[in-house]
Write a protein that holds these residues in place. Structure first.
Motif, PDB file in Angstrom:
ATOM      1  N   LEU A 117       0.962  -1.205  -0.043  1.00 35.44           N
ATOM      2  CA  LEU A 117      -0.089  -0.064   0.054  1.00 35.44           C
ATOM      3  C   LEU A 117       0.813   1.286  -0.206  1.00 35.44           C
ATOM      4  O   LEU A 117       1.367   1.593   0.978  1.00 35.44           O
ATOM      5  CB  LEU A 117      -0.927  -0.004   1.295  1.00 35.44           C
ATOM      6  CG  LEU A 117      -1.892  -1.118   1.319  1.00 35.44           C
ATOM      7  CD1 LEU A 117      -2.676  -1.075   2.602  1.00 35.44           C
ATOM      8  CD2 LEU A 117      -2.821  -1.116   0.077  1.00 35.44           C
ATOM      9  N   VAL A 118       1.132   1.727  -1.161  1.00 31.23           N
ATOM     10  CA  VAL A 118       2.270   2.824  -1.244  1.00 31.23           C
ATOM     11  C   VAL A 118       1.672   4.194  -1.410  1.00 31.23           C
ATOM     12  O   VAL A 118       2.470   5.025  -1.825  1.00 31.23           O
ATOM     13  CB  VAL A 118       2.957   2.480  -2.647  1.00 31.23           C
ATOM     14  CG1 VAL A 118       3.599   0.993  -2.576  1.00 31.23           C
ATOM     15  CG2 VAL A 118       1.790   2.494  -3.944  1.00 31.23           C
ATOM     16  N   GLU A 119       0.525   4.090  -1.253  1.00 35.68           N
ATOM     17  CA  GLU A 119      -0.140   5.661  -1.240  1.00 35.68           C
ATOM     18  C   GLU A 119       0.566   6.809  -0.459  1.00 35.68           C
ATOM     19  O   GLU A 119       0.504   7.892  -1.013  1.00 35.68           O
ATOM     20  CB  GLU A 119      -1.457   5.605  -0.998  1.00 35.68           C
ATOM     21  CG  GLU A 119      -2.650   4.844  -1.938  1.00 35.68           C
ATOM     22  CD  GLU A 119      -2.710   3.413  -1.643  1.00 35.68           C
ATOM     23  OE1 GLU A 119      -3.484   2.663  -2.286  1.00 35.68           O
ATOM     24  OE2 GLU A 119      -1.837   2.830  -0.872  1.00 35.68           O
ATOM     25  N   THR A 120       0.969   6.631   0.666  1.00 30.60           N
ATOM     26  CA  THR A 120       1.689   7.709   1.446  1.00 30.60           C
ATOM     27  C   THR A 120       3.004   8.305   0.703  1.00 30.60           C
ATOM     28  O   THR A 120       3.328   9.467   0.957  1.00 30.60           O
ATOM     29  CB  THR A 120       2.191   6.991   2.926  1.00 30.60           C
ATOM     30  OG1 THR A 120       3.064   6.009   2.725  1.00 30.60           O
ATOM     31  CG2 THR A 120       1.005   6.723   3.685  1.00 30.60           C
ATOM     32  N   LYS A 121       3.635   7.470  -0.337  1.00 32.19           N
ATOM     33  CA  LYS A 121       4.777   8.150  -1.023  1.00 32.19           C
ATOM     34  C   LYS A 121       3.999   8.984  -2.035  1.00 32.19           C
ATOM     35  O   LYS A 121       4.798   9.650  -2.594  1.00 32.19           O
ATOM     36  CB  LYS A 121       5.341   6.860  -1.940  1.00 32.19           C
ATOM     37  CG  LYS A 121       5.783   5.624  -0.834  1.00 32.19           C
ATOM     38  CD  LYS A 121       6.916   6.265  -0.174  1.00 32.19           C
ATOM     39  CE  LYS A 121       7.892   4.849   0.518  1.00 32.19           C
ATOM     40  NZ  LYS A 121       9.072   5.457   1.289  1.00 32.19           N
ATOM     41  N   LEU A 122       3.021   9.009  -2.196  1.00 30.89           N
ATOM     42  CA  LEU A 122       2.074   9.770  -3.096  1.00 30.89           C
ATOM     43  C   LEU A 122       1.578  10.998  -2.521  1.00 30.89           C
ATOM     44  O   LEU A 122       0.544  11.782  -2.972  1.00 30.89           O
ATOM     45  CB  LEU A 122       0.961   9.400  -4.090  1.00 30.89           C
ATOM     46  CG  LEU A 122       2.019   8.161  -5.072  1.00 30.89           C
ATOM     47  CD1 LEU A 122       0.850   7.489  -5.718  1.00 30.89           C
ATOM     48  CD2 LEU A 122       2.852   8.934  -6.169  1.00 30.89           C
ATOM     49  N   ALA A 123       1.503  11.126  -0.953  1.00 27.35           N
ATOM     50  CA  ALA A 123       0.849  12.017  -0.171  1.00 27.35           C
ATOM     51  C   ALA A 123      -0.428  11.825  -0.139  1.00 27.35           C
ATOM     52  O   ALA A 123      -1.204  13.040  -0.010  1.00 27.35           O
ATOM     53  CB  ALA A 123       1.612  13.392  -0.618  1.00 27.35           C
ATOM     54  N   ILE A 124      -0.957  10.661  -0.305  1.00 28.11           N
ATOM     55  CA  ILE A 124      -2.532  10.425  -0.128  1.00 28.11           C
ATOM     56  C   ILE A 124      -2.586   8.956   0.799  1.00 28.11           C
ATOM     57  O   ILE A 124      -1.380   8.774   1.371  1.00 28.11           O
ATOM     58  CB  ILE A 124      -3.253  10.069  -1.486  1.00 28.11           C
ATOM     59  CG1 ILE A 124      -2.548   9.108  -2.117  1.00 28.11           C
ATOM     60  CG2 ILE A 124      -3.247  11.518  -2.291  1.00 28.11           C
ATOM     61  CD1 ILE A 124      -3.219   8.688  -3.504  1.00 28.11           C
ATOM     62  N   ILE A 142       1.442  -3.736  12.902  1.00 34.03           N
ATOM     63  CA  ILE A 142       2.252  -4.177  11.741  1.00 34.03           C
ATOM     64  C   ILE A 142       1.634  -3.436  10.590  1.00 34.03           C
ATOM     65  O   ILE A 142       2.361  -2.907   9.538  1.00 34.03           O
ATOM     66  CB  ILE A 142       2.357  -5.823  11.450  1.00 34.03           C
ATOM     67  CG1 ILE A 142       2.998  -6.408  12.476  1.00 34.03           C
ATOM     68  CG2 ILE A 142       3.144  -6.055  10.087  1.00 34.03           C
ATOM     69  CD1 ILE A 142       4.503  -6.018  12.750  1.00 34.03           C
ATOM     70  N   ALA A 143       0.280  -3.554  10.486  1.00 34.68           N
ATOM     71  CA  ALA A 143      -0.535  -2.830   9.204  1.00 34.68           C
ATOM     72  C   ALA A 143      -0.029  -1.318   9.270  1.00 34.68           C
ATOM     73  O   ALA A 143       0.428  -0.732   8.193  1.00 34.68           O
ATOM     74  CB  ALA A 143      -1.759  -2.975   9.516  1.00 34.68           C
ATOM     75  N   LYS A 144       0.118  -0.655  10.370  1.00 36.38           N
ATOM     76  CA  LYS A 144       0.314   0.723  10.515  1.00 36.38           C
ATOM     77  C   LYS A 144       1.721   0.804   9.659  1.00 36.38           C
ATOM     78  O   LYS A 144       2.067   1.878   9.231  1.00 36.38           O
ATOM     79  CB  LYS A 144       0.346   1.405  11.988  1.00 36.38           C
ATOM     80  CG  LYS A 144      -1.097   1.466  12.420  1.00 36.38           C
ATOM     81  CD  LYS A 144      -0.915   2.068  13.678  1.00 36.38           C
ATOM     82  CE  LYS A 144      -2.387   2.160  14.348  1.00 36.38           C
ATOM     83  NZ  LYS A 144      -2.254   2.823  15.812  1.00 36.38           N
ATOM     84  N   GLU A 145       2.669   0.155  10.163  1.00 31.38           N
ATOM     85  CA  GLU A 145       4.069   0.167   9.833  1.00 31.38           C
ATOM     86  C   GLU A 145       4.195   0.117   8.378  1.00 31.38           C
ATOM     87  O   GLU A 145       4.884   0.961   7.385  1.00 31.38           O
ATOM     88  CB  GLU A 145       5.079  -1.107  10.381  1.00 31.38           C
ATOM     89  CG  GLU A 145       6.535  -0.821  10.098  1.00 31.38           C
ATOM     90  CD  GLU A 145       7.206  -2.006  10.405  1.00 31.38           C
ATOM     91  OE1 GLU A 145       8.441  -2.169   9.989  1.00 31.38           O
ATOM     92  OE2 GLU A 145       6.813  -2.647  11.469  1.00 31.38           O
ATOM     93  N   LEU A 146       3.517  -0.832   7.611  1.00 32.09           N
ATOM     94  CA  LEU A 146       3.575  -1.184   6.186  1.00 32.09           C
ATOM     95  C   LEU A 146       2.760   0.090   5.485  1.00 32.09           C
ATOM     96  O   LEU A 146       3.459   0.259   4.380  1.00 32.09           O
ATOM     97  CB  LEU A 146       2.685  -2.412   5.863  1.00 32.09           C
ATOM     98  CG  LEU A 146       3.427  -3.667   6.422  1.00 32.09           C
ATOM     99  CD1 LEU A 146       2.577  -4.932   5.942  1.00 32.09           C
ATOM    100  CD2 LEU A 146       4.731  -3.801   5.945  1.00 32.09           C
ATOM    101  N   ILE A 147       1.701   0.780   5.924  1.00 29.28           N
ATOM    102  CA  ILE A 147       1.167   1.680   5.473  1.00 29.28           C
ATOM    103  C   ILE A 147       1.864   3.079   5.863  1.00 29.28           C
ATOM    104  O   ILE A 147       1.883   3.808   4.663  1.00 29.28           O
ATOM    105  CB  ILE A 147      -0.319   1.832   5.940  1.00 29.28           C
ATOM    106  CG1 ILE A 147      -1.088   0.670   5.305  1.00 29.28           C
ATOM    107  CG2 ILE A 147      -1.019   3.074   5.112  1.00 29.28           C
ATOM    108  CD1 ILE A 147      -2.702   0.709   6.147  1.00 29.28           C
ATOM    109  N   PHE A 148       2.531   3.328   6.707  1.00 27.25           N
ATOM    110  CA  PHE A 148       3.316   4.435   7.149  1.00 27.25           C
ATOM    111  C   PHE A 148       4.506   4.608   6.212  1.00 27.25           C
ATOM    112  O   PHE A 148       4.732   5.494   5.720  1.00 27.25           O
ATOM    113  CB  PHE A 148       3.652   4.469   8.304  1.00 27.25           C
ATOM    114  CG  PHE A 148       2.770   4.616   9.586  1.00 27.25           C
ATOM    115  CD1 PHE A 148       1.360   5.108   9.094  1.00 27.25           C
ATOM    116  CD2 PHE A 148       2.893   4.327  11.144  1.00 27.25           C
ATOM    117  CE1 PHE A 148       0.172   5.123  10.257  1.00 27.25           C
ATOM    118  CE2 PHE A 148       1.826   4.655  11.887  1.00 27.25           C
ATOM    119  CZ  PHE A 148       0.611   5.015  11.682  1.00 27.25           C
ATOM    120  N   THR A 149       5.018   3.439   5.924  1.00 28.14           N
ATOM    121  CA  THR A 149       6.346   3.317   5.158  1.00 28.14           C
ATOM    122  C   THR A 149       5.988   3.195   3.598  1.00 28.14           C
ATOM    123  O   THR A 149       6.874   3.563   2.878  1.00 28.14           O
ATOM    124  CB  THR A 149       7.207   2.265   5.698  1.00 28.14           C
ATOM    125  OG1 THR A 149       6.551   1.012   5.561  1.00 28.14           O
ATOM    126  CG2 THR A 149       7.750   2.419   7.028  1.00 28.14           C
ATOM    127  N   GLY A 150       4.921   2.648   3.405  1.00 26.98           N
ATOM    128  CA  GLY A 150       4.506   2.387   1.991  1.00 26.98           C
ATOM    129  C   GLY A 150       5.425   1.333   1.493  1.00 26.98           C
ATOM    130  O   GLY A 150       5.787   1.069   0.363  1.00 26.98           O
TER     131      GLY A 150
END
Length: 249
Positions: A117-124, A142-150
Motif C-alpha cells: 500500500l504505497v499511497e503515502t509515497k504519493l502524499a495520499i 504491523i499494518a500501520k508500519e506497512l502503510i506508514f512506510t509504503g
C-alpha cells in the motif's frame, strides 16, 4: 475466473476498468452455477498497479472523491461476493490492486510478487479499504508500519507477515499463484454450495461484533442450511459411504 487484462497500463484502475469490474462482479454474483471465484491477471508480472495516475491527473479535484468511492464500492463488492473468493497474485499488487486482493477471502502469491500500500509515497492514503482491511488481516501495529512506510513486500515476505495464505515459486508461464489458486478452489468444490455461502456470511458478519452477536449470526446462518436438500444429501452420502451430489438447494 475474473481476469484483469489491461496490459498497456499495468491493469491500473481507470474509469473504464472500474466499470467493467463492477459489472462483472454483479453478473457473476447472480450465477447460480458458480462455487468459487478466482481473481487473477493475464498480464505477465502484474496483478494490478493501483489507480491510473495518468487519468487521475486529468480529473478535477471534485471528481476524485466520487471516483475513489466507486473503487471502494468495488472493494466491498469483492468482500461481500456471495461465494468464496481467491486473489491469485502473480505479479505486482500495489495500492488499489492490493486493496482488491485484501478484499478477497484468500490470497495466493508467487515468490516474485510485489505487494504494498504505497499511497503515502504519493502524499495520499489508501482509499479503497486498505486502511481497514489490512489492519483486520494482520496485527494493527504491523499494518500501520506497512502503510506508514509504503513498504513493498515480495511473496515470501507477504507470507511471513500474514498477508497471504500461500506463497509458491513462480513458474515458466508466470501463473504459479493462479495454478495454486485453482487447486485451492478445487478443494472447496466438494463442499455444499449453500453451506459455503452461509459460512462466509457467518464469518464476515460475525468477526467484528461481540461474541454473543456473532453466535446469533452463526445460528441464523445454520438455520439456512438446516432446511436444504443438500443437508439431507450429505447425511445420505455419509451413511452410504459415497461422494455427495450437491445441487445448491
Amino acid at each position: 475466473v475474473l481476469s484483469l487484462n489491461r496490459p498497456k497500463a499495468a491493469n491500473s484502475l481507470s474509469r473504464s476498468l472500474a466499470r467493467a469490474l463492477n459489472e462483472s462482479l454483479y453478473q457473476l454474483g447472480k450465477d447460480e452455477e458458480l462455487r468459487v471465484l478466482i481473481i487473477r491477471s493475464v498480464v505477465p508480472g502484474i496483478f494490478c498497479a493501483g489507480a491510473d495516475l495518468k487519468e487521475r491527473a486529468t480529473m478535477h479535484i471534485k471528481e476524485i472523491p466520487h471516483f475513489v468511492a466507486k473503487l471502494r464500492s468495488i472493494s466491498s463488492a469483492i468482500y461481500d461476493f456471495p461465494f468464496p473468493t481467491i486473489a491469485a497474485i502473480d505479479g505486482a499488487a500495489l495500492g488499489g490492486g492490493l486493496e482488491y486482493a485484501l478484499s478477497a477471502d484468500l490470497r495466493v502469491a508467487s515468490t516474485n510478487a510485489k505487494l504494498g500500500l504505497v499511497e503515502t509515497k504519493l502524499a495520499i492514503i489508501p482509499g479503497a479499504g486498505g486502511t481497514q482491511r489490512l489492519s483486520r488481516i494482520i496485527p494493527r501495529h504491523i499494518a500501520k508500519e506497512l502503510i506508514f512506510t509504503g513498504r513493498i513486500l515480495d511473496g515470501t515476505q507477504a507470507l511471513e507477515y500474514g498477508l497471504v495464505n500461500y506463497t509458491v515459486p513462480q513458474n515458466e508461464t508466470n501463473d504459479a499463484a493462479y495454478q495454486r489458486s485453482v487447486s485451492l478452489a478445487g478443494e472447496m468444490l466438494s463442499a455444499g454450495p449453500v453451506a459455503l455461502r452461509a459460512v462466509k456470511t457467518a464469518i464476515n458478519r460475525g468477526v467484528d461484533v461481540d461474541i454473543n452477536t456473532g453466535l446469533a449470526i452463526e445460528a441464523a446462518c445454520y438455520q439456512q442450511v438446516l432446511v436444504t436438500k443438500d443437508r439431507v444429501e450429505g447425511l445420505a452420502a455419509f451413511k452410504e459411504k459415497r461422494a455427495p451430489k450437491y445441487i445448491g438447494e
